[in-house]
Design an enzyme around this catalytic site. Structure first.
Site, short mmCIF file in Angstrom:
data_model
loop_
_atom_site.label_atom_id
_atom_site.label_comp_id
_atom_site.label_asym_id
_atom_site.label_seq_id
_atom_site.Cartn_x
_atom_site.Cartn_y
_atom_site.Cartn_z
N THR A 158 0.89 -1.14 0.00
CA THR A 158 0.00 0.00 0.00
C THR A 158 0.93 1.20 0.00
O THR A 158 2.11 1.06 0.32
CB THR A 158 -0.85 -0.06 1.28
OG1 THR A 158 -1.63 -1.24 1.24
CG2 THR A 158 -1.76 1.12 1.49
N GLY A 215 0.65 -0.52 5.72
CA GLY A 215 1.02 -1.45 6.80
C GLY A 215 -0.10 -2.34 7.28
O GLY A 215 0.01 -2.95 8.33
O1 DON Z 1 -7.11 -1.89 3.14
C1 DON Z 1 -6.33 -2.46 3.88
O2 DON Z 1 -6.36 -2.37 5.08
C2 DON Z 1 -5.22 -3.29 3.29
N1 DON Z 1 -5.54 -3.65 1.92
C3 DON Z 1 -3.97 -2.50 3.38
C4 DON Z 1 -2.77 -3.36 3.10
C5 DON Z 1 -1.53 -2.68 3.49
O3 DON Z 1 -1.51 -1.61 4.01
C6 DON Z 1 -0.29 -3.42 3.27
N2 DON Z 1 0.82 -2.47 3.42
N3 DON Z 1 1.91 -2.56 3.55
#
Ligand code: DON
Length: 587
Positions: A393, A488
């Site tokens: 992300t 994260g």
């Molecule tokens: O929307 C969410 O919470 C997840 N798809 C976010 C994933 C994420 O932040 C991974 N990052 N490093």
């Protein structure tokens, strides 16, 4: 179906005079020509009053920072810069930036707060048990790799709606940097290649990932001609081209016979404007993400419970064992509530007001004590009966000198999403279906952030999966004071909480607050404290936490926080030293 076009400049702006204020040396030569060149003929409108003495960005890579700088130099505002950054990241950070994903944007524009939900949605063919085999077991990888993991993408409509509503420049202008990076290439950072190498194994033989990304080499220029064509179509025909035009046809073709997203799903998709969550905390007004994010609720709960435990925290050294112990107990409660009560607000009436009620939070805080044995009393959700996530992300923060701010977090969910690239269109598709609970009641569900599966977050056609993304803005006296966010997964809210408390409870300068140690705990596994490679928990501190009953576990990642603090009139941007981000003041 006609495709909207948008070429005329709206809300004329002090383009040329502001552009003159930007010193030529601060402009990247590459884009100066393409953005600054065609100054539109502007009507004479009053110059908006400067609130800050500069604009600023905190960006996850230098290319998106350059794009923002170009757009601001061209007279754009924070929203124009944000949209340019988002499209640029879709080119230069294909692991996380995206056209085929979704996200959340918290905005403060002309003195008012807004929130844009451009989260992905489950396709119409989706069903509750779609990821289970005939024995009722989850099929490993089905919700995270390949065509069936893909949810209906929201990013392009999100950027379109934000820029149409608040942007000052032409739509085409804000896409120009991204088109240029896709056409001419950008230099691949060694970390991006490492991530590609690590992730490609998961996709081998299952998706077309290698056909597109195997040629990406650290230090070399990487061009994406199909993506450049897609961006060019979107630039000339408008954001709905992605949902109604040739790009939609290519996406639906890619899915046909393999995945669930259809042209009908794309036609129906619309990003949604929602009320941001607001709370008063420590003299600030917090503006943050409402459901379908769990992050804003969790962040406010953490901040308020910690404030309610002032006496218990008083005198404790930051990140000492007793400090971590108290924070972990707060996190137990937050994640229990997350699991039980949060999901898509368009599917359920969620008890958000109750979860954020001061009396409720002080009662929850009163259960917390220094003598609690970790995991001995499983924490139940507080209003009557809430799981880990993955990379990748990305987040960026922007303010302009007129006092507008954008905090934007966007995701493909896993690194490089589902690994499926839309043939002929050159962009990756998300695996956001993995953010759902694929088997209700089962433990260890990725979509439930590692705790047991929650009913409210089960798969349903059209539903948005629960998210942890928490783009946040703090106001003081109705002026922007902090713009913050991070990737994260479930670590997002706990990372933002830690940076905010380091800043405001421990008066750390922004750079120190970002460099400080971060840890993570959630209701399951009940005794685990996760630490990070950047500042691992070792030695005496590790021994003290183990003595208290905690199990320590290393994790590869604890965020990439991009924030801007404004204490006075000069923005202070800061990029997380864990990543390759850039904080830049733009004058
Ligand atoms: O929307 C969410 O919470 C997840 N798809 C976010 C994933 C994420 O932040 C991974 N990052 N490093």
């Amino acid at each position: 179906m006609p495709i909207l076009t948008h070429d005329a400049p709206r809300a004329p702006f002090a383009f040329t005079s502001f552009a003159r204020m930007v010193t030529a040396s601060t402009l990247s030569a590459t884009f100066a020509a393409c953005i600054v060149a065609p100054a539109p003929a502007l009507a004479r409108t009053p110059q908006p009053k400067a609130v800050f003495d500069a604009s600023a960005v905190a960006a996850p890579d230098r290319y998106s920072a350059d794009a923002a700088q170009q757009i601001i130099a061209a007279g754009g505002n924070a929203v124009d810069a944000a949209v340019a950054m988002a499209f640029t990241l879709a080119v230069t950070r294909p692991d996380a930036g995206n056209l085929g994903g979704g996200g959340f944007m918290t905005l403060f524009v002309d003195g008012k707060p807004y929130f844009l939900d451009y989260r992905e949605r489950a396709p119409q063919q989706a069903t509750r048990d779609m990821y289970l085999d005939d024995k009722g077991n989850v099929v490993p990888g089905m919700s995270s790799i390949g065509h069936r993991a893909v949810a209906v993408p929201g990013s392009v409509d999100g950027m379109w709606q934000a820029q149409q509503r608040f942007g000052k420049l032409k739509w085409k202008q804000v896409l120009a940097p991204a088109i240029r990076y896709a056409t001419e290439g950008f230099q691949v950072d060694p970390r991006l290649q490492q991530q590609r190498d690590a992730t490609a194994k998961n996709f081998a033989g299952k998706t077309n990932f290698d056909a597109y990304f195997s040629s990406m080499k650290a230090g070399a220029s990487y061009r994406q001609p199909e993506l450049a064509q897609t961006l060019t179509r979107i630039a000339s025909d408008g954001g709905r081209e992605f949902y109604e035009g040739r790009t939609a046809d290519l996406l639906a073709q890619q899915m046909y016979g393999h995945g669930f997203v259809t042209k009908g799903d794309l036609l129906q998709y619309k990003a949604v404007w929602r009320q941001p969550l607001t709370a008063n905390w420590d003299g600030y007004q917090v503006l943050t993400a409402p459901p379908p994010s769990s992050g804003g609720v969790g962040l406010i709960q953490m901040l308020k419970m910690k404030a309610g435990l002032k006496q218990a925290f008083d005198g404790l050294e930051l990140n000492s064992a007793p400090y971590i112990h108290l924070v972990a107990q707060i996190e137990d409660r937050v994640f229990a509530d997350r699991q039980q009560y949060l999901g898509d607000p368009d599917s359920y009436k969620l008890p958000v007001d109750k979860l954020l009620d001061d009396a409720y939070l002080s009662q929850r805080a009163s259960e917390i004590s220094a003598d609690e044995v970790p995991g001995a009393t499983p924490v139940k959700a507080g209003l009557g009966d809430a799981a880990p996530e993955k990379a990748q992300t990305t987040h960026f923060s922007v303010v302009d000198k007129w006092g507008n701010a954008v905090s934007n977090t966007t995701t493909l969910d896993g690194e490089f999403g589902s690994g499926v690239v839309v043939d002929g269109a050159g962009f990756l598709l998300n695996d956001a279906m993995d953010d759902f609970v694929t088997k209700a009641g089962a433990a260890g569900q990725s979509g439930a952030a590692g705790a047991t599966g929650a009913e409210l977050n089960t798969v349903l056609a059209g539903r948005r999966p629960l998210s942890s993304m928490t783009p946040t803005i703090l106001l003081k006296d109705n002026k922007v004071s902090l713009v913050i966010g991070t990737p994260g997964g479930s670590r997002i809210l706990t990372s933002i909480f830690q940076v905010m408390t380091d800043l405001y409870d421990f008066n750390m300068p922004p750079g120190d607050a970002l460099a400080a140690m971060r840890f993570h705990h959630q209701s399951l596994p009940p005794k685990t404290i996760y630490f990070e490679p950047y500042r691992p928990i070792t030695g005496e501190l590790a021994a003290q936490l183990q003595e208290l009953g905690y199990v320590l576990d290393g994790q590869s990642f604890n965020g990439d926080v991009q924030m801007i603090r404004i204490d006075g009139t000069t923005p202070e941007p800061a990029a997380d030293p864990r990543g390759i981000g850039v904080g830049r003041v733009i004058r």
